[in-house]
Design an enzyme around this catalytic site. Structure first.
Site, PDB file in Angstrom:
ATOM      1  N   LYS A 116       0.810  -1.217   0.000  1.00  0.00           N
ATOM      2  CA  LYS A 116       0.000   0.000   0.000  1.00  0.00           C
ATOM      3  C   LYS A 116       0.842   1.264   0.000  1.00  0.00           C
ATOM      4  O   LYS A 116       0.365   2.336  -0.335  1.00  0.00           O
ATOM      5  CB  LYS A 116      -0.967   0.006   1.186  1.00  0.00           C
ATOM      6  CG  LYS A 116      -2.104  -0.980   0.988  1.00  0.00           C
ATOM      7  CD  LYS A 116      -3.162  -0.800   2.031  1.00  0.00           C
ATOM      8  CE  LYS A 116      -4.330  -1.755   1.761  1.00  0.00           C
ATOM      9  NZ  LYS A 116      -5.242  -1.817   2.885  1.00  0.00           N
ATOM     10  N   LYS A 205      -4.367  -9.792  -7.287  1.00  0.00           N
ATOM     11  CA  LYS A 205      -5.733 -10.104  -6.862  1.00  0.00           C
ATOM     12  C   LYS A 205      -6.701  -9.038  -7.372  1.00  0.00           C
ATOM     13  O   LYS A 205      -6.297  -7.905  -7.632  1.00  0.00           O
ATOM     14  CB  LYS A 205      -5.802 -10.238  -5.342  1.00  0.00           C
ATOM     15  CG  LYS A 205      -5.507  -8.954  -4.610  1.00  0.00           C
ATOM     16  CD  LYS A 205      -5.779  -9.056  -3.113  1.00  0.00           C
ATOM     17  CE  LYS A 205      -5.530  -7.689  -2.494  1.00  0.00           C
ATOM     18  NZ  LYS A 205      -5.825  -7.540  -1.110  1.00  0.00           N
ATOM     19  N   LYS A 208     -10.435  -3.393  -5.034  1.00  0.00           N
ATOM     20  CA  LYS A 208     -11.282  -2.203  -5.191  1.00  0.00           C
ATOM     21  C   LYS A 208     -10.485  -1.042  -5.760  1.00  0.00           C
ATOM     22  O   LYS A 208     -11.025  -0.146  -6.376  1.00  0.00           O
ATOM     23  CB  LYS A 208     -11.831  -1.780  -3.823  1.00  0.00           C
ATOM     24  CG  LYS A 208     -12.891  -2.690  -3.277  1.00  0.00           C
ATOM     25  CD  LYS A 208     -13.351  -2.212  -1.902  1.00  0.00           C
ATOM     26  CE  LYS A 208     -13.263  -3.355  -0.916  1.00  0.00           C
ATOM     27  NZ  LYS A 208     -13.354  -3.017   0.478  1.00  0.00           N
TER      28      LYS A 208
HETATM   29  P1  TYM Z   1     -10.990  -5.864   2.557  1.00  0.00           P
HETATM   30  O1  TYM Z   1     -11.947  -4.757   2.758  1.00  0.00           O
HETATM   31  O2  TYM Z   1      -9.803  -5.637   1.697  1.00  0.00           O
HETATM   32  O3  TYM Z   1     -11.716  -7.133   1.988  1.00  0.00           O
HETATM   33  C1  TYM Z   1     -12.873  -7.690   2.600  1.00  0.00           C
HETATM   34  C2  TYM Z   1     -12.840  -9.206   2.487  1.00  0.00           C
HETATM   35  O4  TYM Z   1     -12.756  -9.590   1.104  1.00  0.00           O
HETATM   36  C3  TYM Z   1     -11.652 -10.470   0.912  1.00  0.00           C
HETATM   37  N1  TYM Z   1     -11.072 -10.220  -0.429  1.00  0.00           N
HETATM   38  C4  TYM Z   1     -10.856 -11.185  -1.339  1.00  0.00           C
HETATM   39  N2  TYM Z   1     -11.083 -12.513  -1.318  1.00  0.00           N
HETATM   40  C5  TYM Z   1     -10.753 -13.208  -2.449  1.00  0.00           C
HETATM   41  N3  TYM Z   1     -10.225 -12.637  -3.565  1.00  0.00           N
HETATM   42  C6  TYM Z   1      -9.985 -11.308  -3.622  1.00  0.00           C
HETATM   43  N4  TYM Z   1      -9.501 -10.747  -4.732  1.00  0.00           N
HETATM   44  C7  TYM Z   1     -10.307 -10.513  -2.478  1.00  0.00           C
HETATM   45  N5  TYM Z   1     -10.205  -9.187  -2.192  1.00  0.00           N
HETATM   46  C8  TYM Z   1     -10.681  -9.030  -0.933  1.00  0.00           C
HETATM   47  C9  TYM Z   1     -10.663 -10.100   2.011  1.00  0.00           C
HETATM   48  O5  TYM Z   1      -9.772 -11.162   2.284  1.00  0.00           O
HETATM   49  C10 TYM Z   1     -11.589  -9.804   3.167  1.00  0.00           C
HETATM   50  O6  TYM Z   1     -11.956 -11.006   3.824  1.00  0.00           O
HETATM   51  N6  TYM Z   1      -8.190  -5.938   6.714  1.00  0.00           N
HETATM   52  C11 TYM Z   1      -9.470  -6.343   6.173  1.00  0.00           C
HETATM   53  C12 TYM Z   1     -10.657  -5.764   6.934  1.00  0.00           C
HETATM   54  C13 TYM Z   1     -10.649  -6.074   8.388  1.00  0.00           C
HETATM   55  C14 TYM Z   1     -10.938  -7.338   9.000  1.00  0.00           C
HETATM   56  C15 TYM Z   1     -10.876  -7.115  10.395  1.00  0.00           C
HETATM   57  C16 TYM Z   1     -11.221  -8.603   8.481  1.00  0.00           C
HETATM   58  C17 TYM Z   1     -10.472  -5.173   9.395  1.00  0.00           C
HETATM   59  N7  TYM Z   1     -10.578  -5.802  10.581  1.00  0.00           N
HETATM   60  C18 TYM Z   1     -11.073  -8.157  11.296  1.00  0.00           C
HETATM   61  C19 TYM Z   1     -11.439  -9.645   9.397  1.00  0.00           C
HETATM   62  C20 TYM Z   1     -11.355  -9.420  10.759  1.00  0.00           C
HETATM   63  C21 TYM Z   1      -9.541  -5.872   4.723  1.00  0.00           C
HETATM   64  O7  TYM Z   1      -8.817  -5.012   4.309  1.00  0.00           O
HETATM   65  O8  TYM Z   1     -10.512  -6.441   3.984  1.00  0.00           O
END
Ligand code: TYM
Length: 340
Positions: A116, A205, A208
């Site tokens: 990032k 991957k 967004k």
């Molecule tokens: P975030 O917002 O990037 O993504 C949300 C969820 O989507 C999954 N994900 C994917 N899975 C498969 N293929 C992809 N291309 C892909 N892109 C995103 C992510 O693995 C996630 O499960 N740090 C986390 C948010 C968070 C969180 C937490 C998650 C904050 N606190 C506590 C679990 C527990 C994040 O950035 O997710």
């Protein structure tokens, strides 16, 4: 008693990766819910500000979109707590407490802050100068999110596995220092489709924040746009047969993986269905028809929820009240053990 917990960042519209990698598992668990099981799903707005957001209004809009997306995928607010992280102040407080146990060396090994902030491995100290503390400590806040509720299971995509490992490590350190089994060490739940790749570059991957909009299929994407994006998706030079082989055919395999995820069928069943295709256009037509159909309902739901900000606020407010109650009880025990 299980506590299933997960979050998603309000950094833009949800895409197929968020859905197949995580939120659909939330929905499945919601449908299976037993009375002794708690489901807690959050919008990680405190995490979202580790990447600069133009203004407060944009964050507010993103948060409403995230809540609308969660609802549009069928998460039922009468079965699951749906809340905004910033509305439960205990997350930020536990972040501080845990940060005193978090080794810099371990945080330095996390890959996300490097990507990032566009840093490579082994970056020198000078280039570190501009990396913000909040981005570096992002995984500690994530550990606080999870440990705060004594979460037993955390459904996430593959990219979060490393952060989950850190949450367990910090939980263990706390337990070693203060009290055996005081904090629950969470288990990671990975969906079969735990990693959905960019449509234009199967080495990264789906995300967004991809600068090329054609790389990502959003959940509220209009049918023509889905068809267009699949048309433009990368494939390869083999068109007389379509099969799954992520090493030699990563782009085609990604599309097969998406179909298998949506249809909940095995890769080999999808391979059977596509065995008679002899052109990329036949294969892509098949993929886009499946996507258009699968996203119809989420799109219609999203468009309905997003027009009702009052309802979205109500859901989050009610969720925050329920989450705060659990969080306060657990944080009190943690602080008590630490001597506060
Ligand atoms: P975030 O917002 O990037 O993504 C949300 C969820 O989507 C999954 N994900 C994917 N899975 C498969 N293929 C992809 N291309 C892909 N892109 C995103 C992510 O693995 C996630 O499960 N740090 C986390 C948010 C968070 C969180 C937490 C998650 C904050 N606190 C506590 C679990 C527990 C994040 O950035 O997710």
């Amino acid at each position: 008693n299980s506590v299933i917990f997960s979050m998603v960042q309000p950094t833009g519209r949800f895409h197929l990766g968020n859905y197949l990698g995580s939120v659909r598992v939330w929905k499945d668990l919601c449908d299976l819910k037993r009375p002794d099981c708690k489901l807690i799903f959050g919008v990680a707005d405190l995490h979202a500000i580790t990447i600069p957001i133009p203004n407060g209004q944009k964050l507010r809009q993103n948060r409403a979109e995230a809540t609308a997306s969660i609802l549009s995928l069928g998460i039922d607010p009468s079965k699951a707590i749906i809340f905004n992280q910033s509305q439960v102040h205990q997350h930020a407080e536990l972040h501080w407490l845990l940060s005193t146990l978090a080794p810099m060396g371990l945080l330095n090994r996390m890959t996300q802050w490097k990507s990032k902030s566009n840093l490579k491995y082994g970056a020198d100290e000078e280039s570190l100068g501009n990396v913000k503390l909040g981005l570096f400590s992002y995984p500690v806040l994530q550990a606080a999110d999870i440990l705060l509720y004594h979460s037993t299971h955390v459904p996430v995509g593959d990219d979060q596995a490393q952060h989950l490992e850190l949450a367990r490590t910090l939980g263990q350190s706390f337990n070693r220092m203060f009290k055996k089994e005081a904090l629950v060490l969470p288990t990671t739940i990975l969906a079969p489709t735990k990693r959905i790749l960019s449509l234009l570059d199967p080495t990264s991957k789906m995300s967004k924040s991809d600068s090329n909009q054609n790389a990502t299929i959003y959940l509220n994407e209009e049918p023509d746009s889905i068809v267009n994006k699949v048309k433009k998706a990368m494939t390869d030079s083999i068109s007389h047969s379509f099969y799954y082989d992520p090493n030699t055919r990563p782009a085609v395999s990604n599309l097969i993986n998406i179909v298998s995820g949506i249809q909940r069928t095995s890769i080999s069943e999808v391979e059977k269905d596509i065995s008679h295709f002899r052109s990329h256009s036949d294969f892509k037509k098949y993929v886009s028809e499946i996507l258009v159909e699968a996203l119809r309902e989420p799109r219609e739901n999203f468009n309905m929820y997003i027009k009702d900000p009052h309802y979205l606020e109500q859901v989050s407010k009610k969720g925050a009240e329920a989450a705060s109650e659990l969080a306060e009880k657990n944080l009190k025990q943690i602080k008590d053990l630490m001597g506060f």
